[in-house]
Write an enzyme that holds these catalytic residues in place. Structure first.
Site, PDB file in Angstrom:
ATOM      1  CG  HIS A 303      -1.671   1.163   1.538  1.00 29.27           C
ATOM      2  ND1 HIS A 303      -2.613   1.694   1.087  1.00 29.27           N
ATOM      3  CD2 HIS A 303      -0.995   2.181   2.063  1.00 29.27           C
ATOM      4  CE1 HIS A 303      -3.269   2.579   0.893  1.00 29.27           C
ATOM      5  NE2 HIS A 303      -2.484   3.180   2.175  1.00 29.27           N
ATOM      6  CD  GLU A 304       2.146   3.536   4.135  1.00 36.04           C
ATOM      7  OE1 GLU A 304       2.960   4.588   3.822  1.00 36.04           O
ATOM      8  OE2 GLU A 304       1.416   3.374   4.427  1.00 36.04           O
ATOM      9  CG  HIS A 307       0.794   5.794  -0.751  1.00 35.75           C
ATOM     10  ND1 HIS A 307      -0.868   6.818  -0.781  1.00 35.75           N
ATOM     11  CD2 HIS A 307       0.258   5.850   0.250  1.00 35.75           C
ATOM     12  CE1 HIS A 307      -1.552   6.824  -0.343  1.00 35.75           C
ATOM     13  NE2 HIS A 307      -1.025   5.689   0.889  1.00 35.75           N
ATOM     14  CD  GLU A 386      -3.943   6.468   2.850  1.00 36.30           C
ATOM     15  OE1 GLU A 386      -3.541   5.370   2.688  1.00 36.30           O
ATOM     16  OE2 GLU A 386      -3.259   7.506   2.698  1.00 36.30           O
ATOM     17  CG  ASP A 390      -6.461   0.728   0.268  1.00 36.86           C
ATOM     18  OD1 ASP A 390      -5.392   0.452   0.911  1.00 36.86           O
ATOM     19  OD2 ASP A 390      -7.353   1.080   1.310  1.00 36.86           O
TER      20      ASP A 390
END
Length: 465
Positions: A303-304, A307, A386, A390
């Site tokens: 997930h990070e 970004h 976010e 995801d």
């Protein structure tokens, strides 16, 4: 540059009423600041009844035992009560300071202080630094007791505090020294750019702020963070192997992989990355490693990295630059308005040639309602990011052709649930409260989105067959 200056001059002409019209700016600030505070209190009162629910949402029933859910609700209720009281208390103090001319007194006190060292009022930057120091000390005197209560009463009550009194004092002293070592020079250069560039300060000041942000990206992990936490190389093992393989497949420029001793102060968990475009560092809290399985931590890191892949930090930086430009573009009209400064009880002598520091501080107060709306807009953007991160984690199997990642969405969902359970995070959230305060979607929103991503992928796979 000339075209920009021309456009900014035209904007100042439109705002010329600031220097001419008889506006009660102090009343405006009081009314707006109280309106924002009361609205935030209203949001807390909307959220508060949800802490009385006796069971989690149906989808989470199997993840919360009765005692854990009850503790989560009690923790949320205590935090809400603390936020409500402290919000109203801080606003009452700020309002009193404004009403009784505290800022004018602090400016004069700063002048008196530097006069003892042989500096007169012509040393505006020096007096501004003294003024800022007085404001900082008063602010610290108000916030420190509240921090003590939050750490040693509220967080301690719910089992999250790991900070000893000596560590708390040490952290406080370090933060004050950092404010002096970094904040002082930053403010001095900030004000010097105003003096040096004159009416053309906007692009130069934006360039300085951008450079400062980049420098802080380098200084924070190498100089500042080690003062508070220990960063250790993540030990060899399943988690390190998974992370390095994932970074290599995504061509993420991973330079260091750290474990941070977050448990030194709190039981809360997290993971994040930072660094320059060509050199990134991943940091994982020891509490996250302890509470989650390696494949779940890998999902959090996926997930990070989503970004990073979608350039969310860069996009947020660009948005912040637009925000800063807007503020700086509006500011000259207030900087050159003696009656604006006079409205806040500054003397005629000070108001005749408004100090940049004073004008900017009062100007920031004027922006209170606008900043509240901008905060909601930034939350909206952040929440979209976010969801995008995801989705990136869910689609890693397709992006990398890695069948071992086909359950990444399920792993991420389990990791999010574990984080919420261990952190006693609130699972019942009022929509308006969330829109105003939360930069992340709620757990229920994220789980629903993860199911939607999964269903969409399954549907597309069936179509291909």
């Amino acid at each position: 540059m000339d075209l920009l200056h021309t456009q900014l001059t035209a904007l100042q002409d439109r705002l010329s009423f600031v220097a001419t019209d008889p506006i009660d700016w102090k009343f405006y600030v009081q009314a707006c600041s109280w309106a924002v505070t009361l609205f935030e209190s209203y949001l807390l009162l909307r959220q508060y009844p949800l802490y009385s629910k006796t069971a989690p949402p149906p989808v989470l029933v199997g993840h919360f035992d009765e005692a854990t859910f009850r503790n989560s609700q009690l923790y949320g209720k205590d935090k809400a009560q603390f936020s409500l009281v402290t919000g109203l208390l801080k606003q009452a103090i700020d309002s009193a300071m404004l009403h009784y001319g505290f800022y004018a007194w602090a400016w004069d006190a700063g002048g008196t202080l530097i006069a003892r060292f042989g500096y007169g009022t012509e040393y505006q930057i020096t007096q501004s630094l003294a003024f800022a120091a007085i404001l900082f000390m008063v602010s610290s005197a108000i916030s420190t007791p509240l921090s003590v209560y939050q750490t040693f009463v509220l967080e301690e009550k719910h089992g999250f505090n790991k900070t000893s009194p000596s560590l708390f004092v040490s952290d406080l002293l370090k933060s004050w020294l950092l404010a002096l070592a970094i904040g002082g020079p930053f403010l001095a250069v900030f004000l010097y750019v105003f003096q040096w560039a004159g009416d053309r300060f906007v692009p130069w000041l934006m360039a300085f702020l951008l450079v400062f942000q980049i420098v802080m990206v380098v200084l924070y992990p190498t100089v500042i963070q080690p003062l508070f936490n220990k960063l250790s190389p993540l030990p060899a093992g399943d988690l390190r192997s998974r992370t390095e393989v994932l970074a290599r497949k995504l061509k993420f420029p991973l330079k260091h992989l750290y474990e941070i001793d977050g448990s030194k102060r709190s039981s809360h968990s997290n993971a994040y990355f930072f660094g320059l475009p060509w050199s990134k560092h991943i940091v994982i809290f020891d509490t996250l490693i302890k509470e989650s399985k390696p494949d779940e931590v890998e999902a959090v890191l996926a997930h990070e990295l989503g970004h990073w892949y979608h350039m969310h930090p860069t996009k947020l930086l660009c948005i912040s630059q637009v925000h800063i430009f807007t503020i700086l573009a509006l500011f000259p009209a207030f900087l050159h308005a003696p009656q604006f400064i006079r409205a806040f009880d500054f003397s005629k002598a000070v108001s005749a040639r408004p100090p940049t520091m004073v004008a900017f501080l009062m100007f920031q107060m004027i922006l209170t309602p606008m900043e509240a709306f901008i905060g909601i807009a930034l939350n909206f953007v952040s929440r979209r990011f976010e969801w995008e991160a995801d989705r990136f984690a869910c689609e890693l199997q397709d992006r990398l052709g890695a069948t071992e990642m086909q359950d990444m969405g399920d792993r991420l969902g389990r990791a999010l649930i574990t984080l919420h359970v261990k952190n006693l995070s609130t699972v019942w959230v009022d929509w308006l409260y969330s829109a105003y305060h939360h930069s992340h979607p709620t757990l229920m929103e994220r789980l629903k989105a993860l199911e939607s991503f999964k269903a969409k992928r399954t549907g597309e796979a069936k179509k291909e067959l």
